[in-house]
Design a protein around this motif. Sequence first.
Motif, short mmCIF file in Angstrom:
data_model
loop_
_atom_site.label_atom_id
_atom_site.label_comp_id
_atom_site.label_asym_id
_atom_site.label_seq_id
_atom_site.Cartn_x
_atom_site.Cartn_y
_atom_site.Cartn_z
N ASN A 151 0.82 -1.22 0.00
CA ASN A 151 0.00 0.00 0.00
C ASN A 151 0.86 1.27 0.00
O ASN A 151 0.39 2.36 0.31
CB ASN A 151 -1.04 -0.01 1.13
N THR A 165 6.76 4.04 -1.83
CA THR A 165 5.94 5.22 -2.12
C THR A 165 6.31 5.76 -3.50
O THR A 165 7.48 5.95 -3.80
CB THR A 165 6.16 6.32 -1.05
N ALA A 169 4.10 11.40 -4.47
CA ALA A 169 3.01 11.18 -3.53
C ALA A 169 3.22 11.94 -2.22
O ALA A 169 4.34 12.04 -1.72
CB ALA A 169 2.87 9.69 -3.23
N THR A 234 -4.77 -1.05 -2.03
CA THR A 234 -5.13 0.35 -1.80
C THR A 234 -5.26 0.63 -0.31
O THR A 234 -5.50 -0.27 0.48
CB THR A 234 -6.50 0.69 -2.44
N TRP A 239 -4.15 7.04 1.06
CA TRP A 239 -4.17 7.52 -0.33
C TRP A 239 -5.27 8.58 -0.52
O TRP A 239 -5.28 9.26 -1.51
CB TRP A 239 -4.46 6.35 -1.30
N ASN A 241 -8.41 7.97 -1.12
CA ASN A 241 -9.34 7.62 -2.19
C ASN A 241 -10.67 7.29 -1.53
O ASN A 241 -10.74 7.07 -0.31
CB ASN A 241 -8.83 6.42 -3.00
N GLN A 296 -6.98 9.70 -6.22
CA GLN A 296 -6.39 9.69 -4.88
C GLN A 296 -5.88 11.07 -4.52
O GLN A 296 -5.08 11.64 -5.24
CB GLN A 296 -5.22 8.69 -4.85
N ARG A 298 -3.75 11.90 -2.44
CA ARG A 298 -2.32 12.00 -2.12
C ARG A 298 -1.54 12.61 -3.30
O ARG A 298 -0.40 13.02 -3.15
CB ARG A 298 -1.74 10.63 -1.74
#
Lengths: 333, 412
Positions: A151, A165, A169, A234, A239, A241, A296, A298
């Motif tokens: 994730n 990552t 992000a 996810t 994130w 989302n 997302q 992020r």
Amino acid sequence: MAETKWVPNIRQIAKEMHERGFTGITPGHRLCAGCVAGTIVRQVMMAARKPVVVINATGCLEVATTIFPYTAWQVPWAHNAFENAAAVASGVERAQAKLIRDKRFEGDPDIEMDYDIVVFGGDGGTYDIGLQALSGALERGHKFMYVLYDNEAYMNTGIQRSGSTPFGAWTTTTPAGKVIPGKPVGKKPLVDIIAAHRIPYVATVSPYYWNDALVKFRKGFEADGPVFIRAFSTCNRGWYNAPEESIAISRLAVETCVFPLYEVVNGVEWRLSPPSLAIAKNPQKKKPVEEYLKTQRRFRHMFKPENRWMIKRFQEMVDYEWELLLERVGLKG
Amino acid sequence: MAKSVQQRMMSLNGDEAVAWAARQSNVDVVAAFPITPQTIIMERIAEFIHDGLMDSEIIRVESEHSALSASWGASIAGARAFTATAANGLALMWEILYIVASSRAPVVMAVVNRALSAPINIHCDHSDSMGARDSGWIQIYSEDAQEAYDNTIQAFRIAEHENVQLPVMVMLDGFLISHTMQNVQILPEDVVSDFVGYRKPSRIKLPEFYGEKEIPLMLNPKYPISIGPLDLYDYYFEHKMQQIEAMKRAPEVIKEIHKEFAEISGRSYGDGLLDPYRAEDADALIMGIGSTMGTMKAVVDELREEGKKVGSVRIRTFRPFPADEIRKLASGVSSLGVLDRSASFGAEGGPLFMEVRSALYSLKDRPPVLGYIYGLGGRDMPPRLLKKIAEEVLSAREEPERPRVGYPGVRE
């Protein structure tokens, strides 16, 4: 290896699970709504050919599924620390071999020794702090399946950047600042590193493509040696989302080639899996990364006019990796 | 049981003696990583296994952290696990030491005492294992190669005893014991095998609603359990209490197994916790740990010949700490000297000194206690220095209670 006669039949699997009386992990575990780590665990259990023993690295999955005196695990499960899940699995595997060889518990109606070993680790425990123990275990050739639920940050401690990552992000340790907007570097090519160990089977899975995932997990169980599977996972808390979009995003990741699906046999035989192969054969099917990024928050800062270059850069990085993969699978000149 | 069996005399160093003990103790899995001065243990075990003389699985891990992690994995899978390390290796295991003890995995580990870096040094002091004293492991210190062999065999029984279920560290001094050749009596294979048996995972009671049933505490699809769950303020303290209680039960078990082993081997070391030498009528007692206390015995004899009533007490088990036994021995003594082969920076003295002094606090007539920190980084502790210490302690009768800590052997 990496061929299997097993074809997932969801009706049959459901029947078997019903007869077994459990699915490996119960509903009511405390993973966040929208987290797909639990879905990945379920898919692994669906592909099981015999009893499974789980070794869990410290992380969300471990914390959220066990708070004493409760446990969501219906299979034998053990957690030791963050960086050593693969080393623990090595010990379990050798112990199992010895006890079976000695027929130590044969005839004991209370003990079953015939089981497959699965390790679950997050990206922190795999890309970063646990890489040494994992590499050692792969080199030694223990038979276990390491499933990485990736994730892309240290989510259990509250969204800090990891070696996984992606570029740009936002995380709490790579904030979207005025001077440095998000993570300045890209991901560690972990699957390449793992495949370079020349282990029997390495694969990537996305929970949206459950059929593909189940077959790969099954191949992993059947492999004669260490197996590594990287699962797209996810995290709506990290994130930003929409929780209900987790599975849709798992699909988009593949469609944009952010997360291609493939397998590597013995470290040298690279093969694209059907969903990604379709894109390779029909490149106009490849969606722009922007579609993925906009799901997302992020990545939200990347959409500001002064940061638009980041989306372009992100696309270039994805394209570069995708081309590299096409070369490896022999689909590029 | 028959009074001591026929044994084989072998020339072995301490590391080899430990390897022999492991070879005979029905160990299922060995996981280790090389580090001086422990390496010989691992090398000998590898030779035994590769020559078909020892039927164990060996995992040649990529670090000590993984050595202990793999040992834990083997242990919770129902096997008997053994590992060995020293100094920085033990320090790297740090995190896992606590986890192994807290999850009550009866792993046995030989620790070949070596000074911790920096500066990097390969010789003996006790800074490594003393640092691990609060990790929840039972700690047994050996005086020589023979005792290292004997302790390793007993360690499996102690660790796996149903009243204990705690990991055990067996200590031997780096180089002074580990690399020093000695005549070691080795018991016949079947005798040791009978003594230690095979690992039987302990049984735990199922919650009532499952009915009356005891299940094996191990990874077992027949009865799946979760080992190592998150455990917060509502249960953690109770679990720590169970560890505290297990450690309290350990002294009896250590003494009992020590006695049983003495019956077959003909060898004993005091009561198993403390090994006193000419202590009964002594005016002054010198307490310490490890190989130095062997030298101390010769010094005691010398002083006795001069008419000086000095005795010595070697602490075998630092954990559990034999406070009651120390109180008993020290009451009536005019003064005490405590030898520490490690420093606790910023404390009043070394760890053994502090614990001995604390144990004596409840005595009505507390003798003065002098502390000595010696031998750091392998600095030699010759008999003449020990003699000087003993004479100083003997004349310390009238000293006030203010702690006095000396550093014999260090240059000004």
